[in-house]
Design an enzyme around this catalytic site. Structure first.
Site, PDB file in Angstrom:
ATOM      1  N   SER A 145       0.834  -1.191   0.000  1.00  0.00           N
ATOM      2  CA  SER A 145       0.000   0.000   0.000  1.00  0.00           C
ATOM      3  C   SER A 145       0.881   1.258   0.000  1.00  0.00           C
ATOM      4  CB  SER A 145      -0.971  -0.033   1.180  1.00  0.00           C
ATOM      5  OG  SER A 145      -2.008   0.898   1.025  1.00  0.00           O
ATOM      6  N   HIS A 202      -4.670  -1.651  -4.090  1.00  0.00           N
ATOM      7  CA  HIS A 202      -6.030  -2.075  -3.714  1.00  0.00           C
ATOM      8  C   HIS A 202      -6.998  -1.871  -4.882  1.00  0.00           C
ATOM      9  CE1 HIS A 202      -4.191  -2.222   0.163  1.00  0.00           C
ATOM     10  NE2 HIS A 202      -4.111  -0.904   0.283  1.00  0.00           N
TER      11      HIS A 202
END
Length: 243
Positions: free
Chosen positions: A133, A169
């Site tokens: 991330s 994501h």
């Protein structure tokens, strides 16, 4: 043992549920170790800067590393660095793993401590740079982030080791994909490399050499600009063995 050339593994994964610990390291973190080429007990250091150096997270990572058999350490920058020689420590590692959170805050804190230059030297020395991330976006020119609030915004001041944008994501947060397309179409981001949850992208130097996954049915994507629109190409990841 350093990798034979600068290597980055940028991911939207790395963890799995566990019974005795909060979580265990999944295939992507183990693959980062494999990329380093080490044949001994792997030396892995973890930076939780993006989440404000929460000690509980560092403790959970220590437990996961014990299960994995890693020689593991946490590198904290709050309230001050917990090591005297950050560069020396990082150069001794096989893998650096950067956790998720606020990529905007991570970049600001790293630059205050001059880690932008340190990480470039560490990368060029063959230590594998990896993360999830925020710990993925940081190695690129930028990407999409919720660092500033619930609405996604662009971040364009990444370290820039990889001359692309990064979308994380990509399958699990509905706003990510259309926003990446918008930013590429209007030129805010360059060609952007994106990962579904559980997928990682392997770079040797600045070349994308492979997509890998710790989950079935997941994808990686390259979003590029054609005229005034964004076009998307899917890359089928290689399925990693579950450790």
């Amino acid at each position: 043992m350093p990798a034979d050339q600068p290597t980055i593994l940028a991911t939207s994964g790395g963890y799995r549920r566990a019974q005795r610990t909060s979580f265990e390291f999944n295939a992507l973190i183990h693959h980062a170790v494999e990329l380093s080429g080490t044949t001994g007990r792997p030396r892995v250091t973890h930076l939780p800067t993006a989440s404000g150096d929460q000690r509980w997270l560092g403790d959970d990572m220590v437990e996961a590393a014990r299960v994995a058999g890693f020689d593991f350490s946490n590198l904290y920058l709050f309230p001050m660095p917990n090591l005297d020689d950050l560069e020396g420590h990082l150069l001794e590692q096989d893998v650096v793993w950067v956790n998720g959170g606020s990529v905007a805050n991570l970049l600001a804190v790293w630059r205050v401590h001059e880690l932008d230059g340190v990480f470039r030297r560490v990368w060029e020395a063959g230590v594998v740079l990896a993360g999830v991330s925020a710990g993925s976006i940081c190695w690129y020119t930028g990407g999409t982030t919720d660092s500033f609030g619930p609405e996604l915004r662009a971040v364009t001041n990444g370290l820039g080791f990889l001359p692309y944008g990064n979308g994380v994501h990509y399958d699990s947060e509905a706003r990510r994909r259309p926003f990446v397309h918008q930013l590429v179409a209007d030129g805010t981001l360059p060609t952007t490399h994106c990962t579904d949850d559980g997928v990682g992208l392997v770079y040797r130097g600045t070349e994308l050499v492979e997509a890998v996954s710790e989950q079935d049915g997941k994808g990686a994507f390259v979003v590029s600009r054609e005229g005034d629109r964004a076009v998307e190409e899917r890359i089928e990841p290689r399925r990693l063995r579950t450790p």
